[in-house]
Write a protein that holds these residues in place. Structure first.
Motif, mmCIF file in Angstrom:
data_model
loop_
_atom_site.group_PDB
_atom_site.id
_atom_site.type_symbol
_atom_site.label_atom_id
_atom_site.label_comp_id
_atom_site.label_asym_id
_atom_site.label_seq_id
_atom_site.Cartn_x
_atom_site.Cartn_y
_atom_site.Cartn_z
ATOM 1 N N ASN A 30 56.823 -11.823 133.325
ATOM 2 C CA ASN A 30 57.079 -11.494 134.729
ATOM 3 C C ASN A 30 57.780 -10.163 134.959
ATOM 4 O O ASN A 30 58.163 -9.869 136.087
ATOM 5 N N THR A 31 57.935 -9.343 133.954
ATOM 6 C CA THR A 31 58.647 -8.078 134.118
ATOM 7 C C THR A 31 57.839 -6.934 133.516
ATOM 8 O O THR A 31 57.464 -6.989 132.356
ATOM 9 N N ASN A 32 57.571 -5.923 134.348
ATOM 10 C CA ASN A 32 56.873 -4.725 133.889
ATOM 11 C C ASN A 32 57.739 -3.509 134.195
ATOM 12 O O ASN A 32 58.305 -3.406 135.287
ATOM 13 N N VAL A 33 57.834 -2.614 133.240
ATOM 14 C CA VAL A 33 58.644 -1.404 133.394
ATOM 15 C C VAL A 33 57.727 -0.195 133.249
ATOM 16 O O VAL A 33 56.962 -0.106 132.290
ATOM 17 N N SER A 34 57.811 0.723 134.214
ATOM 18 C CA SER A 34 57.015 1.946 134.196
ATOM 19 C C SER A 34 57.912 3.113 133.815
ATOM 20 O O SER A 34 59.053 3.212 134.282
ATOM 21 N N PHE A 35 57.367 4.014 132.993
ATOM 22 C CA PHE A 35 58.136 5.140 132.473
ATOM 23 C C PHE A 35 57.509 6.477 132.844
ATOM 24 O O PHE A 35 56.289 6.587 132.970
#
Length: 63
Positions: A30-35
């Motif tokens: 449930n967690t997505n991180v964009s860089f």
């Protein structure tokens, strides 16, 4: 920083930078991180935010 909650889909988006996104990493179901290109975090997306107790958000000023 800008946080947007999409109630119909129970998704919370937290945008911390205006830099372009060059990669995304899933940090669990449930967690997505964009860089950004420089490795800094641009956005965090949390699925089932209300169900997981993340909404409503509470922001506090540093003391």
């Amino acid at each position: 920083m800008k946080a947007v909650y999409y109630e119909q889909d129970d998704i919370l988006e937290i945008r911390v930078s205006d830099k372009p996104v060059v990669s995304e990493v899933s940090q669990g179901w449930n967690t997505n991180v964009s860089f950004a290109e420089d490795g800094s975090i641009v956005e965090i997306v949390l699925l089932d935010a209300k169900k997981e107790g993340l909404v409503p958000l509470e922001f506090r000023s540093p003391r």
